[in-house]
Design a protein around this motif. Structure first.
Motif, PDB file in Angstrom:
ATOM      1  N   PRO A  40       1.039  11.675   8.232  1.00 28.02           N
ATOM      2  CA  PRO A  40       1.925  10.968   7.301  1.00 28.02           C
ATOM      3  C   PRO A  40       1.501  11.142   5.839  1.00 28.02           C
ATOM      4  N   GLY A  41       2.466  11.118   4.943  1.00 30.20           N
ATOM      5  CA  GLY A  41       2.180  11.234   3.505  1.00 30.20           C
ATOM      6  C   GLY A  41       1.101  10.264   3.036  1.00 30.20           C
ATOM      7  N   PRO A  42       1.162   8.979   3.404  1.00 37.03           N
ATOM      8  CA  PRO A  42       0.135   8.035   2.918  1.00 37.03           C
ATOM      9  C   PRO A  42      -1.198   8.193   3.633  1.00 37.03           C
ATOM     10  N   GLY A  43      -1.267   9.120   4.588  1.00 32.71           N
ATOM     11  CA  GLY A  43      -2.528   9.509   5.227  1.00 32.71           C
ATOM     12  C   GLY A  43      -3.330   8.338   5.761  1.00 32.71           C
ATOM     13  N   PRO A  68       4.092   2.065  23.715  1.00 31.35           N
ATOM     14  CA  PRO A  68       5.090   3.081  23.360  1.00 31.35           C
ATOM     15  C   PRO A  68       5.877   2.645  22.120  1.00 31.35           C
ATOM     16  N   LYS A  69       6.693   3.570  21.579  1.00 30.68           N
ATOM     17  CA  LYS A  69       7.603   3.222  20.481  1.00 30.68           C
ATOM     18  C   LYS A  69       9.033   3.338  20.998  1.00 30.68           C
ATOM     19  N   PRO A  70       9.888   2.365  20.931  1.00 29.72           N
ATOM     20  CA  PRO A  70       9.547   0.986  20.606  1.00 29.72           C
ATOM     21  C   PRO A  70       8.786   0.344  21.765  1.00 29.72           C
ATOM     22  N   THR A  76       5.448   0.913  16.415  1.00 36.80           N
ATOM     23  CA  THR A  76       5.697   2.166  15.699  1.00 36.80           C
ATOM     24  C   THR A  76       4.495   3.064  15.983  1.00 36.80           C
ATOM     25  N   ILE A  77       4.587   4.331  15.599  1.00 40.42           N
ATOM     26  CA  ILE A  77       3.474   5.240  15.907  1.00 40.42           C
ATOM     27  C   ILE A  77       2.268   4.875  15.043  1.00 40.42           C
ATOM     28  N   GLU A  78       2.473   4.812  13.731  1.00 35.57           N
ATOM     29  CA  GLU A  78       1.390   4.358  12.854  1.00 35.57           C
ATOM     30  C   GLU A  78       1.261   2.842  13.004  1.00 35.57           C
ATOM     31  N   TRP A  79       0.069   2.337  12.717  1.00 34.49           N
ATOM     32  CA  TRP A  79      -0.140   0.886  12.867  1.00 34.49           C
ATOM     33  C   TRP A  79       0.338   0.121  11.635  1.00 34.49           C
ATOM     34  N   LYS A  97       0.842  -1.206   0.000  1.00 34.59           N
ATOM     35  CA  LYS A  97       0.000   0.000   0.000  1.00 34.59           C
ATOM     36  C   LYS A  97       0.874   1.252   0.000  1.00 34.59           C
ATOM     37  N   ARG A  98       1.890   1.270   0.877  1.00 36.66           N
ATOM     38  CA  ARG A  98       2.791   2.425   0.935  1.00 36.66           C
ATOM     39  C   ARG A  98       3.457   2.661  -0.415  1.00 36.66           C
ATOM     40  N   LYS A  99       3.892   1.561  -1.050  1.00 28.98           N
ATOM     41  CA  LYS A  99       4.594   1.717  -2.331  1.00 28.98           C
ATOM     42  C   LYS A  99       3.643   2.249  -3.400  1.00 28.98           C
ATOM     43  N   ILE A 102      12.210  -0.027   8.407  1.00 23.08           N
ATOM     44  CA  ILE A 102      11.033  -0.483   9.151  1.00 23.08           C
ATOM     45  C   ILE A 102       9.793  -0.282   8.278  1.00 23.08           C
ATOM     46  N   LYS A 103       9.732   0.889   7.645  1.00 28.77           N
ATOM     47  CA  LYS A 103       8.613   1.197   6.743  1.00 28.77           C
ATOM     48  C   LYS A 103       9.167   2.011   5.600  1.00 28.77           C
ATOM     49  N   SER A 104       8.641   1.819   4.389  1.00 27.86           N
ATOM     50  CA  SER A 104       9.126   2.701   3.327  1.00 27.86           C
ATOM     51  C   SER A 104       8.312   3.991   3.397  1.00 27.86           C
ATOM     52  N   HIS A 105       8.966   5.045   3.813  1.00 23.41           N
ATOM     53  CA  HIS A 105       8.267   6.313   3.960  1.00 23.41           C
ATOM     54  C   HIS A 105       8.015   6.940   2.611  1.00 23.41           C
ATOM     55  N   HIS A 106       6.822   7.472   2.507  1.00 25.48           N
ATOM     56  CA  HIS A 106       6.448   8.163   1.294  1.00 25.48           C
ATOM     57  C   HIS A 106       7.141   9.517   1.336  1.00 25.48           C
ATOM     58  N   ASN A 107       7.960   9.782   0.366  1.00 26.35           N
ATOM     59  CA  ASN A 107       8.774  10.988   0.418  1.00 26.35           C
ATOM     60  C   ASN A 107       9.028  11.456  -1.006  1.00 26.35           C
ATOM     61  N   TRP A 161       1.531  14.982  21.077  1.00 27.21           N
ATOM     62  CA  TRP A 161       2.362  15.309  19.906  1.00 27.21           C
ATOM     63  C   TRP A 161       1.666  14.896  18.618  1.00 27.21           C
ATOM     64  N   GLN A 162       0.924  13.799  18.720  1.00 31.01           N
ATOM     65  CA  GLN A 162       0.188  13.314  17.553  1.00 31.01           C
ATOM     66  C   GLN A 162      -1.002  12.502  18.027  1.00 31.01           C
ATOM     67  N   ALA A 163      -2.143  12.689  17.390  1.00 33.19           N
ATOM     68  CA  ALA A 163      -3.344  11.959  17.782  1.00 33.19           C
ATOM     69  C   ALA A 163      -4.095  11.548  16.528  1.00 33.19           C
TER      70      ALA A 163
HETATM   71  P1  XMP Z   1       6.267   5.505  12.659  1.00 29.50           P
HETATM   72  O1  XMP Z   1       4.970   4.871  12.312  1.00 29.50           O
HETATM   73  O2  XMP Z   1       7.380   5.127  11.709  1.00 29.50           O
HETATM   74  O3  XMP Z   1       6.035   7.056  12.465  1.00 29.50           O
HETATM   75  O4  XMP Z   1       6.657   5.306  14.092  1.00 29.50           O
HETATM   76  C1  XMP Z   1       6.907   8.065  12.931  1.00 29.50           C
HETATM   77  C2  XMP Z   1       6.339   9.398  12.467  1.00 29.50           C
HETATM   78  O5  XMP Z   1       6.401   9.461  11.037  1.00 29.50           O
HETATM   79  C3  XMP Z   1       5.107   9.614  10.491  1.00 29.50           C
HETATM   80  N1  XMP Z   1       5.065   8.778   9.289  1.00 29.50           N
HETATM   81  C4  XMP Z   1       5.218   9.265   8.059  1.00 29.50           C
HETATM   82  N2  XMP Z   1       5.390  10.525   7.622  1.00 29.50           N
HETATM   83  N3  XMP Z   1       5.444   9.730   5.408  1.00 29.50           N
HETATM   84  C5  XMP Z   1       5.484  10.752   6.282  1.00 29.50           C
HETATM   85  O6  XMP Z   1       5.604  11.900   5.851  1.00 29.50           O
HETATM   86  C6  XMP Z   1       5.276   8.432   5.786  1.00 29.50           C
HETATM   87  O7  XMP Z   1       5.250   7.528   4.966  1.00 29.50           O
HETATM   88  C7  XMP Z   1       5.147   8.198   7.173  1.00 29.50           C
HETATM   89  N4  XMP Z   1       4.975   7.056   7.913  1.00 29.50           N
HETATM   90  C8  XMP Z   1       4.917   7.457   9.219  1.00 29.50           C
HETATM   91  C9  XMP Z   1       4.138   9.153  11.567  1.00 29.50           C
HETATM   92  O8  XMP Z   1       2.864   9.748  11.400  1.00 29.50           O
HETATM   93  C10 XMP Z   1       4.871   9.600  12.810  1.00 29.50           C
HETATM   94  O9  XMP Z   1       4.675  10.972  13.044  1.00 29.50           O
END
Ligand code: XMP
Length: 513
Positions: free
Chosen positions: A392-395, A504-506, A509-512, A288-290, A343-348, A433-435
């Motif tokens: 996050p980018g992938p919302g 908590p993280k770890p 992760t913050i997102e599921w 999905k992220r990709k 850990i996750k491919s961040h959308h960037n 910080w984030q909700a």
């Molecule tokens: P995780 O889930 O990796 O998230 O613990 C750490 C922070 O990063 C945000 N996040 C993203 N931000 N693109 C973004 O711009 C992404 O793909 C992405 N994935 C996670 C997340 O909301 C948290 O603030």
């Protein structure tokens, strides 16, 4: 000219820069090779040799270029102090036990650091230690274990610390670093909001007259990057906001507000159907992220092409709100070894294809998030824009667990809106910080009215963090959680149960996803 922080690979290196800037001194992190190379043609105001995981017994690098100028102030931290010890003829010994975690230190022969009490708590993380202090140095600090915790050169502005003054657990760490900068290095403050802003404007001025495209998310980084760039570029700056259909109602509202209340040229690209179409039936989080990342690039590229065709505008630069931690991370010796795992491919948008032929403009690349926020305030941006929670980018694409469709996105949109409203109503939005809310791919039994229902579950996630690298669970008042839960069960169709994520993280992760 600034303080050069030479990174030997300690996980705390960037905190040294951060603390020095908080104290009002310009500083930047660089690799050992970079620093040794730069020493040939430039001169720092002072040099800091950071901690690192190696042992001086295996390190064959010639550090003499760092030590030829006897007026250059030098601070060695942990491994950096051992380099000083070894280079200047002392003796470093392999530790039998080492010191890890909290320790107490005290001054030797009446040495006292201004602001520090006679005994104070510090954070240690070392095995080797300086057993014999080099002849031109004196021992100034000692740990409660009787090991040398600090040394100082007798005539040169040089100091070594076995502990980490940059970490929070070192209670008087800021006083210790301030002592080095002011008293030993004899420096005066040179870093403040004005110098920081000017540095960023100077970077943008280098591309004045070029056409610049900004992948605009409305988050604080892209907003500050665009606002300050606009001051130099004016109508040559174009901000594109992609509506991927995975946004919360408040996100679009925010973008419209910015469009109306800032001088930025912001274009909203409606790509909802394309994203949801590409995601149909896909449930694997990485896939999905990709898909979301690739679709973003496709939409962006199509738009850029249409600008060339329809308006004859060809973009030269891509403006990004890249921050210093990412820049430092890419320098990290660990990263080069390939030791850090994805850990996750961040959308960037950093991943835009080369064929688009856009050079990068990253005016915030030397700043930390708190500095970006301060600059946002300095630029006159509204407080609530500067202090928005990260999104996050992938919302919502990664907040609907499993396959994503319009209905599931709506459930998260509605529950997120309720969460957001209740946090604002109770004035607790800034206390976390984030909700956000997450739709779980399970059904549970409940009763609504007098009947049995079998419906889905929403999880609430609220965390405290500094930079998203680690996080703790926000302790929300029970009454607020109860109100949010009740409203979601009543107002969001198909939801009968609300749970609060206590991880908590770890390890979470913050997102599921
Ligand atoms: P995780 O889930 O990796 O998230 O613990 C750490 C922070 O990063 C945000 N996040 C993203 N931000 N693109 C973004 O711009 C992404 O793909 C992405 N994935 C996670 C997340 O909301 C948290 O603030």
């Amino acid at each position: 000219m600034s303080v050069w922080i030479v990174d030997f690979g300690s996980q705390y290196t960037q905190l040294i820069t951060r603390t020095m800037r908080e104290l009002g001194f310009a500083s930047e992190v660089m690799t050992v090779e970079d620093a040794l190379g730069r020493m040939k043609t430039a001169k720092p105001k002072a040099l800091v040799l950071s901690g690192g995981p190696q042992s001086v017994f295996e390190d064959k690098t010639d550090y003499s270029p760092f030590f030829t100028d006897n007026k250059l102030p030098i601070l060695g931290v942990c491994y950096g102090m051992q380099i000083l010890g070894q280079f200047f003829g002392g003796k470093v010994e392999k530790g039998v036990q080492g010191e890890y975690g909290p320790a107490s230190i005290h001054g030797v022969d009446g040495y006292q650091i201004p602001g520090c009490p006679a005994n104070h708590d510090v954070w240690m993380s070392h095995s080797d230690h300086v057993a014999i202090v080099p002849k031109d140095f004196k021992k100034i600090l000692e740990s409660h274990n009787g090991l040398t915790a600090g040394i100082k050169h007798n005539s040169r502005p040089m100091m070594g610390l076995q502990f980490h003054p940059e970490v929070q657990h070192t209670v008087h760490g800021k006083d210790v670093l301030g002592h080095f900068l002011r008293d030993i290095a004899g420096m005066e403050e040179d870093w403040n909001g004005q110098t920081m802003l000017q540095g960023c404007l100077d970077l943008v001025s280098q591309v004045k007259g070029k056409k610049v495209l900004c992948a605009f998310s409305g988050g604080v980084d892209s907003l500050v990057a665009a606002t300050l760039s606009h001051k130099i570029l004016g109508s040559d700056l174009f901000c594109f906001f992609v509506d991927n259909g995975l946004l919360r109602p408040q996100d679009l509202h925010h973008i419209r507000l910015l469009r109306e209340n800032t001088p930025l040229h912001i274009e909203i690209i409606d790509a909802k159907d394309i994203f949801l179409g590409n995601l149909a039936g896909v449930s694997d989080p990485e896939q999905k992220r990709k898909i979301i990342g690739k679709t973003f690039i496709d939409v962006f590229e199509t738009k850029v092409k249409s600008y060339a065709q329809d308006h004859g505008i060809k973009f030269d630069y891509l403006l990004q709100g890249t921050l210093y931690p990412d820049v430092i991370e890419s320098l990290s010796p660990h990263k080069k070894d390939g030791k850090s795992s994805t850990i996750k491919s961040h959308h960037n948008v950093g991943g835009l294809p080369e064929r688009m032929n856009l050079q990068l403009l990253e005016p915030l690349r030397f700043l930390f998030k708190d500095e970006v926020r301060a600059m946002g305030a300095e630029l006159g941006l509204a407080r609530e824009w500067v202090w928005r929670h990260p999104f996050p980018g992938p919302g919502i694409g990664v907040r609907v667990l499993g396959a994503v469709d319009e209905k599931s996105v709506q459930k998260v949109q509605l529950s997120d809106q309720i969460l957001f409203e209740e946090l604002k109503n109770s004035r607790l939005y800034d206390s976390t910080w984030q909700a956000f809310t997450v739709l779980l791919p399970v059904k549970t039994v409940g009763v609504k009215g007098d009947g049995r229902v079998y419906e889905e579950v929403i999880a609430l996630r609220m965390v405290n963090s500094q930079d998203g690298m680690t996080a703790t669970v926000t302790e929300m008042p029970w009454s607020v959680l109860a109100k949010i839960s009740s409203r979601i069960c009543n107002e969001v169709p198909g939801i009968t149960r609300v749970v609060y994520d206590l991880t908590p993280k770890p390890p979470g992760t913050i997102e599921w996803e």
